[in-house]
Enzyme design. Sequence first.
Site, short mmCIF file in Angstrom:
data_model
loop_
_atom_site.label_atom_id
_atom_site.label_comp_id
_atom_site.label_asym_id
_atom_site.label_seq_id
_atom_site.Cartn_x
_atom_site.Cartn_y
_atom_site.Cartn_z
N TYR A 149 -0.15 0.87 8.32
CA TYR A 149 -0.62 2.01 7.90
C TYR A 149 0.08 3.08 8.25
O TYR A 149 0.71 4.07 7.52
CB TYR A 149 -1.88 2.18 7.57
CG TYR A 149 -2.23 3.22 6.44
CD1 TYR A 149 -2.64 3.04 5.73
CD2 TYR A 149 -2.76 4.60 7.80
CE1 TYR A 149 -3.34 4.32 4.71
CE2 TYR A 149 -3.74 5.48 6.99
CZ TYR A 149 -3.30 5.22 6.16
OH TYR A 149 -4.01 6.21 4.92
N LYS A 153 2.73 6.33 6.72
CA LYS A 153 2.34 7.19 6.39
C LYS A 153 3.13 8.22 6.87
O LYS A 153 3.73 9.69 6.94
CB LYS A 153 0.93 7.71 6.93
CG LYS A 153 -0.30 6.78 5.85
CD LYS A 153 -0.08 7.10 4.30
CE LYS A 153 -1.01 6.70 3.41
NZ LYS A 153 -1.18 7.97 2.20
N1 NAD Z 1 -10.51 8.15 2.71
C1 NAD Z 1 -9.85 8.48 4.11
O1 NAD Z 1 -9.95 8.39 5.31
C2 NAD Z 1 -7.91 8.84 4.21
C3 NAD Z 1 -7.58 9.28 5.27
C4 NAD Z 1 -6.33 9.75 5.01
C5 NAD Z 1 -5.52 9.41 4.11
N2 NAD Z 1 -6.06 8.46 3.24
C6 NAD Z 1 -5.21 9.24 2.10
O2 NAD Z 1 -5.95 8.74 0.98
C7 NAD Z 1 -4.91 8.57 -0.38
C8 NAD Z 1 -6.27 8.40 -1.50
O3 NAD Z 1 -7.25 7.62 -0.54
P1 NAD Z 1 -9.02 6.96 -0.92
O4 NAD Z 1 -9.03 7.30 0.60
O5 NAD Z 1 -9.16 8.49 -2.08
O6 NAD Z 1 -9.50 5.40 -1.22
P2 NAD Z 1 -9.58 5.33 -2.50
O7 NAD Z 1 -9.15 3.37 -2.52
O8 NAD Z 1 -10.14 5.67 -3.18
O9 NAD Z 1 -8.17 5.43 -4.41
C9 NAD Z 1 -6.93 4.75 -3.47
C10 NAD Z 1 -6.26 4.85 -5.08
O10 NAD Z 1 -5.02 3.97 -4.73
C11 NAD Z 1 -4.95 2.95 -6.11
N3 NAD Z 1 -4.12 2.17 -5.13
C12 NAD Z 1 -4.13 1.62 -4.19
N4 NAD Z 1 -3.67 0.16 -4.38
C13 NAD Z 1 -2.32 0.45 -5.92
C14 NAD Z 1 -0.96 0.42 -6.20
N5 NAD Z 1 -0.48 -0.82 -5.81
N6 NAD Z 1 -0.62 0.86 -7.16
C15 NAD Z 1 -1.19 1.85 -7.61
N7 NAD Z 1 -2.35 2.54 -6.94
C16 NAD Z 1 -2.86 1.63 -6.23
C17 NAD Z 1 -6.64 2.89 -5.67
O11 NAD Z 1 -6.89 1.95 -7.16
C18 NAD Z 1 -7.52 4.01 -5.54
O12 NAD Z 1 -7.47 4.30 -7.10
C19 NAD Z 1 -4.26 7.37 0.18
O13 NAD Z 1 -3.08 7.66 0.21
C20 NAD Z 1 -4.72 7.31 1.71
O14 NAD Z 1 -4.23 6.45 2.64
C21 NAD Z 1 -7.12 8.49 3.12
#
Ligand code: NAD
Length: 248
Positions: A149, A153
Amino acid sequence: MGRFDGKAVLVTGAASGIGRAVAQAFAAQGARLALADLNPDGLKAVARDLGAVALSHDAMIPGNGAQMVTDAVDNLGGLDALINVAGAYHRAHFADLAASDWDRMLRINLTGVFELCQAALPALTRSKGAIVNTTSTAGIGGIAYAAAYAASKGGVIALTKSLAAELAHLGIRVNAVAPGRVKTAISAGLTPLQGARPELSVHRAKLAGMEEGAAPEDLTGAYLWLAGKDAAYVSGQVIVADGAWSVG
Ligand SMILES: NC(=O)c1ccc[n+]([C@@H]2O[C@H](COP(=O)([O-])OP(=O)(O)OC[C@H]3O[C@@H](n4cnc5c(N)ncnc54)[C@H](O)[C@@H]3O)[C@@H](O)[C@H]2O)c1
């Protein structure tokens, strides 16, 4: 009057979490939206609420993202901003990390973003538009037990900066948001990883009052700012939104 009145914006990962909050924030500022996600039910509900176009998207399938961008541009009649939020997380001891999980993380979180940025290039060139990607503090500082991951990123940061350098002469800006801990589905179901050393976890209580993490809505301002004209001279930057976790 909204900051994005009439602007055509595509948000990926819009069915839940940060992507959904970002889509709602753009809608509140008058954007015309195309929303994409792997999860059809969640996507339909958000798109219906916001009067947006819903497009199915699976970043695991080569070419699927490029077709989705074409559909978005056709539906919206152009594109002013591509907001890449879709992503997935995987944890494992590095010694046990399967090559298939390494590939999956790189595919969804990095190659998927590459495909969308490339497919959106003609439309963004016409609009002198903006790309906002989603990286993570893990992509800057690394994270124990999630090497794939973090590598994906970190790649998003290098991609963001490289595109900013290469596309500036076209008037296209490319930036990224790096969230810290955000309360979403991505980490909701995680149980402790067997044998993991807690002192190596980044999610320790260093957040001084913010240890619970942010709400997705706390992140939206960074996306709107980077996508809009208030950031007209900002490109190639990573805005860290982590409640001061990475400082001090
Ligand atoms: N939540 C955290 O703590 C956090 C921290 C840093 C970065 N992020 C990043 O933020 C972004 C959003 O994540 P989130 O926390 O809202 O989680 P989340 O799981 O709520 O949202 C992620 C979304 O991506 C979609 N997704 C997953 N695999 C996919 C694929 N193969 N094709 C298309 N869509 C796909 C999912 O269906 C989901 O709706 C991500 O890129 C994640 O890495 C999240």
